[in-house]
Every structure is written in C-alpha cells, then in structure tokens.
Write a protein that holds these residues in place. Structure first.
Motif, PDB file in Angstrom:
ATOM      1  N   VAL A 103       0.864  -1.174   0.000  1.00 16.28           N
ATOM      2  CA  VAL A 103       0.000   0.000   0.000  1.00 16.28           C
ATOM      3  C   VAL A 103       0.904   1.229   0.000  1.00 16.28           C
ATOM      4  O   VAL A 103       1.717   1.402   0.918  1.00 16.28           O
ATOM      5  CB  VAL A 103      -0.931   0.025   1.234  1.00 16.28           C
ATOM      6  CG1 VAL A 103      -1.813   1.259   1.215  1.00 16.28           C
ATOM      7  CG2 VAL A 103      -1.760  -1.246   1.301  1.00 16.28           C
ATOM      8  N   THR A 105       1.027   5.473  -0.327  1.00 16.26           N
ATOM      9  CA  THR A 105       0.267   6.718  -0.264  1.00 16.26           C
ATOM     10  C   THR A 105       1.226   7.896  -0.284  1.00 16.26           C
ATOM     11  O   THR A 105       2.082   7.967   0.592  1.00 16.26           O
ATOM     12  CB  THR A 105      -0.586   6.779   1.019  1.00 16.26           C
ATOM     13  OG1 THR A 105      -1.365   5.588   1.108  1.00 16.26           O
ATOM     14  CG2 THR A 105      -1.484   7.987   1.014  1.00 16.26           C
ATOM     15  N   SER A 107      -0.269   7.333  -4.239  1.00 23.57           N
ATOM     16  CA  SER A 107       0.040   6.300  -5.231  1.00 23.57           C
ATOM     17  C   SER A 107       0.860   6.845  -6.393  1.00 23.57           C
ATOM     18  O   SER A 107       1.581   6.102  -7.042  1.00 23.57           O
ATOM     19  CB  SER A 107      -1.249   5.669  -5.752  1.00 23.57           C
ATOM     20  OG  SER A 107      -2.061   6.668  -6.342  1.00 23.57           O
TER      21      SER A 107
END
Length: 166
Positions: A103, A105, A107
């Motif tokens: 994941v 952040t 992206s």
C-alpha cells in the motif's frame, strides 16, 4: 615534367592550420549541442530523491502472527514527470507494485511534489532480524524503485527502526 611540378602551388601551412581550426571548432560545437540536448532530455524526465532518514515501524496485524511494516520517508520530485513506486525492499522483504500486500500513499508522486511517502507492507508472517525489537534504533536497509517516464531509478537508503510490536 619536372617543370610542371614546380609550377603548381600548394596551400600554405598557415591556411591549412586555419582550416583545421575552423573544422575542429565546428565539430566541438556540434558535439556540445548534441550532448546538452541529450542531457536536457534526461533532466526533464523527473528526479525523485529522499530527504532525511526513512523511519520504519512494525505492528502486529489483526490476525495473530502477521505483521505490517510501515515505512515513512520524505520525498521530493524535482522533475516534471510523475513517478510511481514499482517495488520496495525493507530488510529482506521485497514486494512489487500490484501486490495486494503493498500500500503506497500517495500512489503517484507528481512533478514538484515535496512531502511524505507512506509505504505499508501488510500480512508478513516472518520478520528479518533487522525488524525485530532488539534492533530498535538500528539501521534497516531500504530500497525503493520508481517508474518515471522511461526511467526506473532506485533509491537505496538506510532507514531507522523506530518501533515494533513484534
């Protein structure tokens, strides 16, 4: 025949030297224009760099025996092309983009971005020694590969293990 050769005149040494200098300068100028044009293309395709020291945290996941590894790093994209994370290595754990356990952040890191990049690797059953409680405050090898247009630069960093609930 001998008289014929004596009557021909050749180019003097000074004129020959002048012609060679002019040709040399023209060639050097052509090479410089090509080189600076080529480097200008590479320079405009973006440059991602880490600012400061990455921080690594390890937390127990909700399901027992699995861990989430959280990497926080200050990133600056001084170029004009957006960049995205292609793979991340923290310790001995490597995860590529597209894997559900990675994941990132944000992206995408737009050109001119200057901020925090958060990367989480989830559901890891085993932790390498550098991510264990005994290494808190110690060094953790970190490698992040980006995609920037046609380039794939890799940042190789040394993070610090900030905390772990492992």
């Amino acid at each position: 025949m001998r008289r014929y050769l004596k009557s021909r005149r050749a180019i003097s040494g000074a004129v020959t030297a002048l012609i060679l200098v002019i040709v040399s300068v023209a060639l050097a100028l052509a090479v410089a224009v090509f080189a600076f044009g080529l480097f200008g293309t590479f320079g405009s395709s973006g440059q991602v760099q880490a600012i400061g020291t990455p921080v690594v945290n390890v937390k127990n996941a909700k399901n027992q025996g699995y861990y989430n590894i959280i990497l926080t790093v200050q990133i600056k994209n001084s170029g004009t092309v957006a960049a995205s994370v292609q793979s991340v290595s923290i310790g001995d754990i490597t995860v590529a983009a597209g894997n559900a356990n990675l994941v990132v952040t944000p992206s995408s890191i737009p050109g001119g971005f200057d901020g925090t990049l958060n990367i989480t690797i989830t559901n890891q059953p085993n932790l390498p020694g550098v991510l264990q409680k005994g290494n808190i405050g110690g060094s953790v090898p970190v490698s992040i590969t980006f995609s920037e247009g046609s380039l794939s630069p890799t940042l190789t960093l040394q993070g610090v293990l900030n905390g772990t609930t492992a």
